[in-house]
Write a protein that holds these residues in place. Structure first.
Motif, PDB file in Angstrom:
ATOM      1  N   UNK A  65      -8.127 110.431  33.836  1.00  0.00           N
ATOM      2  CA  UNK A  65      -9.251 109.547  33.554  1.00  0.00           C
ATOM      3  C   UNK A  65     -10.529 110.120  34.168  1.00  0.00           C
ATOM      4  N   UNK A  66     -11.610 110.150  33.349  1.00  0.00           N
ATOM      5  CA  UNK A  66     -12.908 110.640  33.831  1.00  0.00           C
ATOM      6  C   UNK A  66     -13.603 109.527  34.605  1.00  0.00           C
ATOM      7  N   UNK A  67     -13.634 109.638  35.919  1.00  0.00           N
ATOM      8  CA  UNK A  67     -14.156 108.549  36.748  1.00  0.00           C
ATOM      9  C   UNK A  67     -15.673 108.354  36.630  1.00  0.00           C
ATOM     10  N   UNK A  68     -16.371 109.351  36.109  1.00  0.00           N
ATOM     11  CA  UNK A  68     -17.811 109.190  35.883  1.00  0.00           C
ATOM     12  C   UNK A  68     -18.092 108.223  34.750  1.00  0.00           C
ATOM     13  N   UNK A  69     -17.116 108.059  33.909  1.00  0.00           N
ATOM     14  CA  UNK A  69     -17.323 107.207  32.739  1.00  0.00           C
ATOM     15  C   UNK A  69     -16.402 105.995  32.739  1.00  0.00           C
ATOM     16  N   UNK A  70     -16.139 105.508  33.931  1.00  0.00           N
ATOM     17  CA  UNK A  70     -15.353 104.286  34.044  1.00  0.00           C
ATOM     18  C   UNK A  70     -16.316 103.111  34.152  1.00  0.00           C
ATOM     19  N   UNK A  71     -16.004 102.012  33.447  1.00  0.00           N
ATOM     20  CA  UNK A  71     -16.867 100.834  33.500  1.00  0.00           C
ATOM     21  C   UNK A  71     -16.122  99.687  34.146  1.00  0.00           C
ATOM     22  N   UNK A 129     -24.635 103.601  24.663  1.00  0.00           N
ATOM     23  CA  UNK A 129     -23.229 103.973  24.497  1.00  0.00           C
ATOM     24  C   UNK A 129     -22.578 104.265  25.846  1.00  0.00           C
ATOM     25  N   UNK A 130     -23.279 105.029  26.669  1.00  0.00           N
ATOM     26  CA  UNK A 130     -22.662 105.466  27.925  1.00  0.00           C
ATOM     27  C   UNK A 130     -22.814 104.436  29.037  1.00  0.00           C
ATOM     28  N   UNK A 131     -23.884 103.643  28.975  1.00  0.00           N
ATOM     29  CA  UNK A 131     -24.113 102.662  30.045  1.00  0.00           C
ATOM     30  C   UNK A 131     -24.258 101.245  29.471  1.00  0.00           C
ATOM     31  N   UNK A 132     -23.239 100.735  28.817  1.00  0.00           N
ATOM     32  CA  UNK A 132     -23.345  99.376  28.283  1.00  0.00           C
ATOM     33  C   UNK A 132     -23.508  98.392  29.435  1.00  0.00           C
ATOM     34  N   UNK A 133     -24.376  97.387  29.241  1.00  0.00           N
ATOM     35  CA  UNK A 133     -24.629  96.471  30.352  1.00  0.00           C
ATOM     36  C   UNK A 133     -23.743  95.238  30.337  1.00  0.00           C
ATOM     37  N   UNK A 147     -32.168 100.184  24.253  1.00  0.00           N
ATOM     38  CA  UNK A 147     -32.248 101.522  24.813  1.00  0.00           C
ATOM     39  C   UNK A 147     -31.918 102.583  23.793  1.00  0.00           C
ATOM     40  N   UNK A 148     -32.118 103.842  24.155  1.00  0.00           N
ATOM     41  CA  UNK A 148     -31.727 104.925  23.261  1.00  0.00           C
ATOM     42  C   UNK A 148     -30.217 104.872  23.026  1.00  0.00           C
ATOM     43  N   UNK A 193     -20.230  96.924  25.325  1.00  0.00           N
ATOM     44  CA  UNK A 193     -19.252  97.984  25.532  1.00  0.00           C
ATOM     45  C   UNK A 193     -18.223  98.018  24.409  1.00  0.00           C
ATOM     46  N   UNK A 194     -17.752  96.836  24.001  1.00  0.00           N
ATOM     47  CA  UNK A 194     -16.699  96.810  22.984  1.00  0.00           C
ATOM     48  C   UNK A 194     -17.260  96.872  21.580  1.00  0.00           C
ATOM     49  N   UNK A 195     -18.535  96.440  21.387  1.00  0.00           N
ATOM     50  CA  UNK A 195     -19.088  96.440  20.033  1.00  0.00           C
ATOM     51  C   UNK A 195     -19.408  97.856  19.574  1.00  0.00           C
ATOM     52  N   UNK A 196     -19.855  98.689  20.504  1.00  0.00           N
ATOM     53  CA  UNK A 196     -20.216 100.055  20.136  1.00  0.00           C
ATOM     54  C   UNK A 196     -19.095 101.001  20.519  1.00  0.00           C
TER      55      UNK A 196
END
Lengths: 277, 368, 282
Positions: free
Chosen positions: B351-357, B222-226, B216-217, B231-234
């Motif tokens: 904590x920004x809940x929009x960006x919680x994984x 970065x924002x939506x790691x699957x 993906x772009x 998630x941890x590599x980037x």
């Protein structure tokens, strides 16, 4: 013809060539070994390509009647002395070239590389006169001194590259923990370099074991094996030694070398690569 | 210029599976980055596209033509190697001219093209030199000039910047990207450096253990790691990964972990239905948190608050990383500017809940 | 302060030893060549050169080198290129190929005598296969051409290994990426060989050539075993003059001839085979 057959045929050609070359190298060794133990009748029987009756008579005669055994002993003594002298002179020099940076290092290294190619006959012939004065003529020590001159450039180059392969960090760590330079060399670098040095020693051994010109010129009675064989085979008698003695002699000389390559085969390519670059 | 397509490509080296069933399309003119740790199969993938390796199974297409078993010379590709592979026995000119000579270009065109490539990479005055007379950066430029001089269909780059010093790397990064935009050549770029991937790629392919994990772009990845791995590599510093579980109370869903409880807004309910009462991994990037009273998060709709103790402070100049003790966890928070918080101070973390994984414990796949 | 001199001190013993064992004989050889009973004279040279054996020896030494060395370089290059591939049994092939490295010239001569003598392997084999009806004679003054051939065979057999190993070591030092880069840019096998591998191998080929040539100038043991003085060579004649005639002066002239040839040929190689890219400064 499609690509796959072409590829297959190229492969086939290459490996046939390789196989032929390997045969060309090993068949003479095998044959001369067989012939060394062949009976006289089998040898002169023109219908027997491969002998079937064997005897140890020729090898025994060379060894015990014609002085081969004494020659082997002399050769070993000379080779060991050569290793001893050339290593005790060569290791410090090799170490210096590997581990220090100093003005003139490159020219020194280049001169050693050049000296390695100095023709042995040039050295040996005038040496006779000196040896007569110093009573070194016909002594094993004298031969070893001359062999050292031949082997020393190789030893310096090989050891320097072996030491260069031992990381400086190990030695510096030892220095930090309170050893002096000499101690750290003895306790750290030397043990790490040991396998390489052992191979280098075998290398030197073979060099001395095989050398015939110097040994023949500098000795008369105390001959090394190749010198002894040279004088038996083509000496003043005019080369009249029967063929099967020649094969036996070839076997005696080649056998130790074969064992050597077997043990040092892993090192040989790199070692020659180093010394001949 | 051409589209590159890999279909179920697998490469085995004896027992080792280097690339495992990779399917991927590189669009015409795209700058695609293969990103992953060493040994993940990204270089092997590149080498199969180049033709230096042949896949054990699967197909590779350039446009409509199957190139799977074509040797490199029949593929019209170019490559920039990690060690540059600028031939030491040829001058810079001869190096750049080599691909043209091999492809039998007429003499005057060779001259023109070499001149063009050399000007593009600002090495015109070096053409007569030998590589041993060049710096690392200059050699790299020669390698790139040599790669673009034939105007290849596909340009391959194998960690081309990894041997440069940090400053030069940043500069070349921008230059390579500009060059690619200008030439519009389909480019496949291998790197283990996530910053390079983020800044250069039109799209990123994250690989691990021979498998494709996400495409993906850059911002998307970065924002939506699957997955936990992506998630941890980037991202640097790394995303905080915290052992936690989803619990339900009267007033809604919570994430509970050692030393904290996060109240989730109701819109999470659908997504987390199957995970209520189960253990999960909670992932929060350091920059998606802040310390109340010190700074505020921008453009945030939903946030939650937890409490912690300052454990250690890393001042990076432009940013400050605050290591915070929350229960048994150490959570890193990245705050812009210089924030001299005293160690041991109690702080409130927003904590920004929009960006919680949230990741599944077993599959390590992202749930949110 | 102390460490400044340490490397020189470490090199000194080896350096002094070599200087003595190479410098002294050289001076001594020149002295022996130019004097008789302590007086300067050219009579020794007259004596050496008026004997046709000197020029015969010079001729045969060079002829052997000219025949043997090009064959060895080509063979060694092909073998080394093959050995860069991986295949089953490669270790054993390598072992076989380097065996001759450790076989002395005397032993090599004797082994090839076994192969080529009248009742030797080759003759018996060919007779039994019905390919010949009479043994091929390789040895004896009347078969000098065959003796020459026997020496050529023996030397190719024994000392191709040195060339092979030098070239193989050189090949292994060429980074794979250089060759792959050429492949990616469209070069086929022969182009890669011609434009990349051989030029980058030039230093190795050069040292292989120098070493082989200088050793060829000293050729002795194998010739002495296979042909005696039928095929005179410089080192052999030097040995003969010294041990049988006891003419130290003429023997020294032979030694000096070998030294001169070595220096001239070595210099020629360095001059004509230099690689310009290795000469430029950093």
């Amino acid at each position: 013809m499609n690509d796959e057959t072409k590829y297959f045929l190229t492969r086939l050609g290459i490996y046939t060539f390789l196989f032929t070359f390997v045969l060309w190298v090993i068949v003479p060794i095998i044959i001369s070994t067989l012939y060394a133990f062949s009976t006289r009748l089998d040898y002169y029987n023109m219908n027997k390509v491969i002998p079937t009756h064997f005897t140890t008579e020729w090898v025994k005669t060379i060894l015990f009647t014609l002085g081969g055994w004494q020659g082997i002993k002399n050769s070993i003594v000379v080779a060991l002395m050569t290793i001893g002298i050339s290593f005790s002179l060569g290791i410090p020099a090799g170490y210096a070239i590997a581990k220090f940076i100093f003005p003139g290092k490159d020219s020194i290294k280049l001169s050693i590389i050049a000296l390695r190619m100095f023709p042995i006959p040039v050295m040996a012939i005038p040496l006779v006169i000196l040896y007569i004065h110093l009573h070194l003529i016909d002594t094993l020590f004298g031969v070893a001194l001359a062999h050292t001159a031949m082997a020393l450039p190789f030893v310096v180059l090989i050891t320097s590259s072996i030491f260069a392969g031992v990381s400086k960090d190990f030695e510096e760590a030892a220095l930090v923990f309170g050893l002096n330079r000499f101690q750290s060399f003895l306790k750290i670098t030397l043990p790490l370099a040991l396998p390489g040095l052992a191979a280098a020693a075998m290398f030197t051994f073979v060099m001395s074991w095989n050398e015939v010109f110097v040994a023949s010129i500098l000795t008369l009675k105390n001959r090394t094996l190749p010198a002894q064989i040279l004088s038996i085979m083509a000496g003043s008698s005019g080369g009249a030694a029967p063929p099967y003695y020649k094969f036996a002699a070839a076997f005696i000389m080649t056998f130790p070398a074969l064992i050597f390559v077997f043990f040092a085969r892993k090192y040989l390519v790199t070692m020659w690569g180093i010394t001949l670059k | 210029m051409v589209e590159v397509r890999l279909e179920k490509v697998t490469k085995k080296f004896k027992e080792l599976v280097a690339v495992n069933g990779l399917t991927l399309t590189v669009k015409d003119g795209e700058f695609l980055v293969l990103l992953g740790p060493s040994g993940c199969g990204k270089t092997t993938t590149l080498r199969m596209i180049s033709g230096l390796e042949t896949p054990t199974s699967g197909r590779i297409f350039f446009g409509d033509s199957d190139v799977t078993y074509l040797p490199p010379k029949d593929r019209n590709i170019s490559m920039v190697f990690q060690s540059y592979a600028v031939w030491p026995h040829m001058t810079v000119y001869e190096n750049i001219a080599f691909p043209l000579k091999v492809k039998k270009y007429p003499k005057n065109e060779i001259e023109q093209r070499v001149k063009w490539a050399a000007e593009l990479l600002q090495i015109s005055e070096l053409l007569k030199r030998y590589p041993s007379q060049l710096s690392g950066g200059q050699r790299q430029r020669v390698a790139v000039a040599r790669a673009i001089v034939v105007e290849p269909d596909v340009l391959l780059m194998d960690e081309p910047l990894s041997n440069l010093d940090a400053k030069l790397r940043v500069m070349m990064r921008a230059e390579l990207k500009k060059l690619q935009t200008k030439l519009k050549v389909t480019t496949i770029y291998v790197t283990h450096d996530q910053v390079e991937a983020m800044t250069m790629g039109d799209r990123i392919v994250v690989m691990n253990q021979g498998k494709l994990l996400q495409v993906g772009p850059p911002t998307n990845v970065y924002l939506k790691p699957n997955s936990l791995f992506v998630a941890t590599f980037i991202g640097s510093p790394e995303m905080n990964i915290i052992d936690a579980s989803i619990t339900e109370r009267k007033d809604g869903l919570y994430i509970e972990g050692s030393g904290f409880v996060l109240r989730l807004t109701d819109d999470f309910r659908d997504l987390l239905r199957d995970y209520i009462g189960k253990d999960i991994y909670l992932g929060i990037r350091p920059e998606h948190m802040t310390v109340r009273g010190v700074s505020t998060l921008e453009h945030v709709n939903k946030s939650a608050e937890i409490e912690g103790l300052v454990d250690f402070v890393e001042a990076l100049g432009t940013d400050t990383i605050i290591h915070t003790k929350v229960g048994d966890n150490i959570i890193k928070i990245k705050i812009p500017g210089h924030v001299p918080l005293p160690i041991g101070e109690n702080i409130k973390i927003e904590v920004d809940l929009d960006n919680v994984h949230i990741f599944d414990r077993k599959t390590e796949k992202a749930i949110i | 302060m102390k460490t400044k001199y340490l490397p020189y001190l470490l090199i000194l013993p080896a350096g002094a030893y070599l200087l003595f064992f190479i410098g002294y004989p050289l001076v001594q050889a020149i002295y022996l060549a130019f004097t008789q009973n302590g007086h300067f004279t050219l009579a020794n040279f007259h004596r050496a050169f008026s004997n046709s054996m000197f020029f015969q020896a010079l001729k045969f030494t060079l002829a052997l080198a000219i025949v043997i060395i090009p064959i060895q370089v080509v063979l060694a290059l092909v073998l080394a290129l093959i050995m860069m591939n991986t295949f089953k049994g490669k270790d054993w092939v390598l072992y076989a190929l380097i065996i001759p490295l450790t076989i002395s010239d005397v032993a090599g001569g004797l082994i090839w005598y076994t192969m080529l003598s009248d009742a030797g392997f080759l003759n018996k084999l060919l007779l039994n296969l019905g390919l010949i009806s009479q043994p091929i004679h390789f040895f004896g003054y009347q078969y000098r051409t065959m003796e020459f051939l026997a020496i050529v065979l023996e030397e190719i057999w024994r000392s191709t290994a040195i060339v092979f190993v030098i070239i193989l070591a050189g090949l292994q030092m060429i980074s794979r990426e250089y060759i792959e880069a050429a492949e990616v840019f469209g070069a086929g096998y022969w182009t890669r060989l011609r434009k990349i591998v051989i030029p980058m191998l030039k230093p190795s080929i050069q040292s292989a050539l120098i070493i082989r040539t200088l050793f060829a100038m000293q050729i002795f043991g194998a010739v002495w075993m296979l042909a005696g003085r039928d095929i005179p060579v410089l080192a052999g004649e030097g040995y003969y003059q010294l041990t049988f005639i006891k003419d130290y002066s003429v023997a020294s002239i032979y030694a000096l001839a070998i030294a001169m040839l070595s220096i001239v040929l070595g210099a020629l190689y360095v001059k004509f085979l230099k690689a310009p890219y290795l000469e430029v400064g950093e």
